[in-house]
Motif scaffolding. Structure first.
Motif, PDB file in Angstrom:
ATOM      1  N   UNK A 158      57.651  -5.572  33.218  1.00 13.19           N
ATOM      2  CA  UNK A 158      58.286  -5.461  34.537  1.00 13.19           C
ATOM      3  C   UNK A 158      58.048  -4.079  35.142  1.00 13.19           C
ATOM      4  N   UNK A 159      58.257  -3.015  34.353  1.00 16.54           N
ATOM      5  CA  UNK A 159      58.086  -1.660  34.877  1.00 16.54           C
ATOM      6  C   UNK A 159      56.627  -1.364  35.229  1.00 16.54           C
ATOM      7  N   UNK A 160      55.693  -1.863  34.434  1.00 20.54           N
ATOM      8  CA  UNK A 160      54.276  -1.616  34.711  1.00 20.54           C
ATOM      9  C   UNK A 160      53.819  -2.372  35.944  1.00 20.54           C
ATOM     10  N   UNK A 161      54.270  -3.620  36.101  1.00 22.67           N
ATOM     11  CA  UNK A 161      53.930  -4.386  37.306  1.00 22.67           C
ATOM     12  C   UNK A 161      54.446  -3.673  38.549  1.00 22.67           C
ATOM     13  N   UNK A 162      55.667  -3.153  38.483  1.00 21.76           N
ATOM     14  CA  UNK A 162      56.221  -2.391  39.612  1.00 21.76           C
ATOM     15  C   UNK A 162      55.408  -1.128  39.878  1.00 21.76           C
ATOM     16  N   UNK A 163      54.977  -0.456  38.815  1.00 23.14           N
ATOM     17  CA  UNK A 163      54.193   0.770  38.982  1.00 23.14           C
ATOM     18  C   UNK A 163      52.818   0.478  39.574  1.00 23.14           C
ATOM     19  N   UNK A 164      52.229  -0.665  39.237  1.00 26.10           N
ATOM     20  CA  UNK A 164      50.911  -1.024  39.766  1.00 26.10           C
ATOM     21  C   UNK A 164      50.946  -1.272  41.269  1.00 26.10           C
ATOM     22  N   UNK A 165      52.128  -1.535  41.816  1.00 27.67           N
ATOM     23  CA  UNK A 165      52.264  -1.777  43.243  1.00 27.67           C
ATOM     24  C   UNK A 165      52.414  -0.476  44.037  1.00 27.67           C
ATOM     25  N   UNK A 186      56.659  10.652  41.773  1.00 26.42           N
ATOM     26  CA  UNK A 186      56.602  11.817  42.658  1.00 26.42           C
ATOM     27  C   UNK A 186      55.289  11.880  43.439  1.00 26.42           C
ATOM     28  N   UNK A 187      54.251  11.226  42.930  1.00 24.59           N
ATOM     29  CA  UNK A 187      52.944  11.253  43.582  1.00 24.59           C
ATOM     30  C   UNK A 187      52.747  10.084  44.545  1.00 24.59           C
ATOM     31  N   UNK A 188      53.768   9.262  44.707  1.00 25.99           N
ATOM     32  CA  UNK A 188      53.636   8.046  45.508  1.00 25.99           C
ATOM     33  C   UNK A 188      53.630   8.342  47.001  1.00 25.99           C
ATOM     34  N   UNK A 189      52.829   7.564  47.740  1.00 24.14           N
ATOM     35  CA  UNK A 189      52.830   7.620  49.198  1.00 24.14           C
ATOM     36  C   UNK A 189      53.592   6.426  49.783  1.00 24.14           C
ATOM     37  N   UNK A 190      54.019   5.513  48.920  1.00 24.44           N
ATOM     38  CA  UNK A 190      54.749   4.333  49.369  1.00 24.44           C
ATOM     39  C   UNK A 190      56.204   4.434  48.907  1.00 24.44           C
ATOM     40  N   UNK A 191      57.010   3.489  49.324  1.00 23.73           N
ATOM     41  CA  UNK A 191      58.418   3.473  48.941  1.00 23.73           C
ATOM     42  C   UNK A 191      58.557   3.237  47.433  1.00 23.73           C
ATOM     43  N   UNK A 192      59.426   4.021  46.811  1.00 24.18           N
ATOM     44  CA  UNK A 192      59.656   3.877  45.366  1.00 24.18           C
ATOM     45  C   UNK A 192      61.056   3.362  45.072  1.00 24.18           C
ATOM     46  N   UNK A 193      61.727   2.865  46.085  1.00 27.36           N
ATOM     47  CA  UNK A 193      63.118   2.430  45.922  1.00 27.36           C
ATOM     48  C   UNK A 193      63.235   1.343  44.850  1.00 27.36           C
ATOM     49  N   UNK A 194      62.366   0.333  44.931  1.00 28.70           N
ATOM     50  CA  UNK A 194      62.422  -0.764  43.954  1.00 28.70           C
ATOM     51  C   UNK A 194      62.147  -0.242  42.555  1.00 28.70           C
ATOM     52  N   UNK A 195      61.179   0.648  42.427  1.00 32.53           N
ATOM     53  CA  UNK A 195      60.859   1.212  41.107  1.00 32.53           C
ATOM     54  C   UNK A 195      62.042   1.945  40.500  1.00 32.53           C
ATOM     55  N   UNK A 196      62.709   2.763  41.335  1.00 33.55           N
ATOM     56  CA  UNK A 196      63.852   3.538  40.837  1.00 33.55           C
ATOM     57  C   UNK A 196      64.977   2.611  40.403  1.00 33.55           C
ATOM     58  N   UNK A 201      68.142   0.243  36.111  1.00 34.66           N
ATOM     59  CA  UNK A 201      68.758  -0.969  35.545  1.00 34.66           C
ATOM     60  C   UNK A 201      68.296  -1.201  34.115  1.00 34.66           C
ATOM     61  N   UNK A 202      66.998  -1.146  33.896  1.00 39.26           N
ATOM     62  CA  UNK A 202      66.475  -1.367  32.546  1.00 39.26           C
ATOM     63  C   UNK A 202      66.899  -0.241  31.606  1.00 39.26           C
ATOM     64  N   UNK A 203      66.906   0.998  32.100  1.00 39.25           N
ATOM     65  CA  UNK A 203      67.308   2.124  31.255  1.00 39.25           C
ATOM     66  C   UNK A 203      68.767   2.005  30.850  1.00 39.25           C
ATOM     67  N   UNK A 204      69.604   1.614  31.812  1.00 35.03           N
ATOM     68  CA  UNK A 204      71.026   1.459  31.508  1.00 35.03           C
ATOM     69  C   UNK A 204      71.236   0.396  30.446  1.00 35.03           C
ATOM     70  N   UNK A 205      70.592  -0.754  30.614  1.00 38.52           N
ATOM     71  CA  UNK A 205      70.758  -1.836  29.640  1.00 38.52           C
ATOM     72  C   UNK A 205      70.184  -1.459  28.281  1.00 38.52           C
ATOM     73  N   UNK A 206      68.959  -0.941  28.265  1.00 42.71           N
ATOM     74  CA  UNK A 206      68.276  -0.654  27.002  1.00 42.71           C
ATOM     75  C   UNK A 206      68.868   0.548  26.271  1.00 42.71           C
TER      76      UNK A 206
END
Length: 311
Positions: A158-165, A186-196, A201-206
């Motif tokens: 899930x995290x890698x698919x989000x990062x590939x976008x 930090x190097x993104x030119x697009x919105x990173x809201x979904x990634x964050x 969410x995954x960090x909290x659960x895991x």
């Protein structure tokens, strides 16, 4: 770049831990030594558990899985990190960076849940010893380990698919020693809201789910230990628990510090220091904390050495 990814960056440069020339050689030698100890310790533990029939128990089955995870995720990080100390620019291609990112998440999440499984195993062994063989049968142990890796697989995918976008078109220097999520964002030119949101969410659960398992298990274990009449028995059990809790605290604490806060709160230097603990130091310490101080392991090692000497 593939058609589905609009990034203009084809490669990144890993900044590493420090840019001070006088520290490059000492840090290279230090982390090379740490990596050698990590490989020897974890690979040796796996080999010992496989060769010794005395260690074919659920506890050591989980320890061998933990050693395998530590060996793999330290190998994902440290060799590329060492290159940074001996080259002017540590270049990593976009596909290589995404691959490192994927396997890092896979093994780090697996480590989180494996620690929870190990705590649960000790809880059953100490608090419900009569039901231990049933509760921790081969089928149950295999299923638990399978679920641990499944959690790692889901989180990494899930995290890698989000990062590939994410679109990368800014400066291509990653201010870290490996491809981690926040330095990449930090190097993104697009919105990173979904990634964050996904990362938090995954960090909290895991982090929280296995932490609660560990805390609940050890609360019950300590309560059982306090009912032991022998002072020596209580002291030995408490020493074992304190070592385990120390390693768990270092690992979960550094992971939580890194990922359970907004990326603009902590400095990158703090993040790097925190990352060193759970990506480099913990994999080296685990064989010592969980295994090499264990009497059963020492006895099994002596038996194997004697068998080889007198063959």
């Amino acid at each position: 770049m593939t058609a589905g990814n609009h990034s203009t960056v084809t490669e990144f440069i890993l900044a590493g831990l420090t840019d001070k020339p006088e520290l490059q050689l000492p840090l290279f030698l230090f982390f090379l030594g740490v990596y050698v100890i990590t490989v020897v310790g974890n690979l040796g533990m796996i080999t010992l558990i496989v060769l010794s029939s005395d260690l074919h128990t659920p506890m050591y089955y989980f320890l061998s899985s933990l050693s395998f995870i530590d060996l793999c995720y330290s190998t994902v990080i440290i060799p590329k990190m060492l290159v940074n100390f001996v080259t002017e620019k540590n270049i990593i291609s976009y596909p290589e960076c995404m691959t490192q990112f994927y396997f890092f998440i896979f093994f780090i999440v697996s480590e989180c849940h494996m620690l929870g499984v190990m705590a649960y195993d000790r809880y059953v062994a100490i608090c419900n010893p009569l039901f231990y063989n049933v509760a921790m049968s081969c089928q149950v142990c295999s299923r638990l380990v399978g679920e641990v890796y499944m959690m790692g697989l889901i989180s990494a995918t899930v995290n890698t698919v989000c990062m590939l976008r994410v679109v990368f078109c800014k400066a291509k220097i990653i201010n870290h020693y490996f491809c981690d999520v926040f330095p990449l964002l930090e190097l993104s030119c697009s919105s990173t809201y979904i990634n964050v949101v996904v990362v938090l969410c995954f960090s909290a659960f895991n982090t929280l789910a296995p932490t609660l398992t560990v805390l609940g298990s050890y609360a019950s274990i300590i309560a059982s230990i306090l009912r032991i009449s022998s002072t020596e028995g209580r002291s030995k059990a408490f020493r074992t628990c304190s070592s385990h809790i120390l390693a768990v605290t270092i690992f979960y604490g550094s992971v939580a510090f890194m990922y359970l806060q907004p990326s603009n709160v902590s400095s990158m230097d703090q993040s790097k220091l925190s990352s060193v603990f759970y990506t480099i130091i913990v994999p080296m310490l685990n064989p010592l904390i969980y295994s090499l101080r264990n009497k059963d392991v020492k006895v099994a090692l002596n038996k194997i050495i004697e068998k080889r000497l007198f063959c």
